[in-house]
Design an enzyme around this catalytic site. Structure first.
Site, short mmCIF file in Angstrom:
data_model
loop_
_atom_site.label_atom_id
_atom_site.label_comp_id
_atom_site.label_asym_id
_atom_site.label_seq_id
_atom_site.Cartn_x
_atom_site.Cartn_y
_atom_site.Cartn_z
N ARG A 42 10.84 -3.23 9.45
CA ARG A 42 9.46 -2.74 9.34
C ARG A 42 9.19 -1.54 10.24
O ARG A 42 8.36 -0.69 9.92
CB ARG A 42 8.49 -3.88 9.69
CG ARG A 42 8.54 -5.09 8.76
CD ARG A 42 7.65 -4.89 7.55
NE ARG A 42 7.72 -6.01 6.62
CZ ARG A 42 6.87 -7.04 6.64
NH1 ARG A 42 5.90 -7.08 7.54
NH2 ARG A 42 7.00 -8.01 5.77
N ASP A 144 -9.76 -8.79 8.61
CA ASP A 144 -8.32 -8.81 8.82
C ASP A 144 -8.02 -8.01 10.08
O ASP A 144 -8.82 -7.18 10.51
CB ASP A 144 -7.58 -8.21 7.62
CG ASP A 144 -6.13 -8.67 7.56
OD1 ASP A 144 -5.85 -9.67 6.87
OD2 ASP A 144 -5.28 -8.04 8.22
#
Length: 274
Positions: A42, A144
């Site tokens: 990532r 979020d």
């Protein structure tokens, strides 16, 4: 000579421990050693973009107090955001049959999608409320930790394949098929998008001044925390649940062993006593 951008990057165990500590400190995320390959995949591209030679060098960047923006970028890259419309349909059946059927029509029904990711959960709730509540008032708060997924959620544009779990009548009523540059995609209609308020929120550091909700969806997020952090998050979240309100967690998640003011109604469905 091999270019830095083409050279595979790997984190050693000490570097992995540094990232584990950083993510635990800032978002409460438990990143086990088994996720080292995920961390590398990532973040490697970002290291190459910045011309950094190692994960330790990137850690030193994002750990700096004045690097909040880059730290947020790393958080966005590392957090997993797997979701889809009407995920775990039993919860939506419960919401329709048990909650909406008994909710007063003259009072505003408030629902919080506490780990909304790219917005599918919040828009699924919005479709159901608009269809079932008719002219009765309702509000949806969606939050979020990732700014990246929140930007995606606010747009409300999804690949057609992501709509396969939306009931056909809702797909026809609330979604617009894209054409031209948007071919192969659909958009949640503007009227519905405007009913959902998206905001960035850290579940391990919720604001003290925050609304009370009739229903809170806290699904498929506490699995990323260790036990003490799970307990802290759920205790904090339930403070924003009205007496008689409902808390829904993921089907694979359990609140067993936590001291909470909740009663289990069914697996993954809990109620705060009236």
């Amino acid at each position: 000579m091999v270019e830095l951008s083409n050279r595979p990057l790997d984190a050693n165990d000490e570097e992995m421990r540094l990232f584990q500590q950083l993510f635990k400190q800032h978002i409460g995320m438990h990143l086990p050693q088994s996720k080292k390959a995920l961390l590398c995949s990532r973040l490697s591209k970002r290291l190459s973009e910045l011309g950094l030679p190692s994960f330790r060098a990137y850690y030193e960047v994002i750990a700096a107090p004045n690097q909040a923006e880059e730290r947020q970028r790393a958080i966005d890259l590392i957090t997993t955001n797997e979701t889809y419309f009407f995920r775990e349909p039993r919860h939506f059946d419960f919401l329709r049959k048990q909650v909406l059927a008994h909710a007063p029509q003259n009072e505003t029904l408030r629902i919080w999608s506490a780990a909304s990711s790219t917005g599918e959960e919040a828009y699924s709730i919005a479709m159901l409320l608009d269809a079932e509540r008719h002219d009765a008032p309702w509000e949806i708060c969606a939050s979020d930790i990732s700014q990246r997924v929140l930007r995606f959620a606010r747009r409300g544009v999804y690949p057609m394949a992501r709509g396969e779990h939306i009931p056909p009548e809702y797909l026809k009523r609330y979604c617009l098929r894209g054409n031209g540059n948007y071919a192969g995609q659909f958009m949640v209609e503007q009227r519905l998008r405007e009913r959902v308020q998206f905001s960035q929120m850290n579940l391990t550091a919720l604001p003290k001044q925050f609304a009370k909700f009739d229903v809170i969806f806290l699904r498929n997020v506490i699995i990323y925390f260790d036990m003490p952090t799970k307990t802290q998050v759920v205790q904090s979240v339930t403070q924003h649940l009205k007496p008689g309100g409902w808390l829904l967690v993921g089907h694979s998640e359990s609140l067993h062993g936590m001291a909470l003011p909740l009663q289990m109604h069914a697996p993954s469905i809990y109620r705060k006593p009236p």
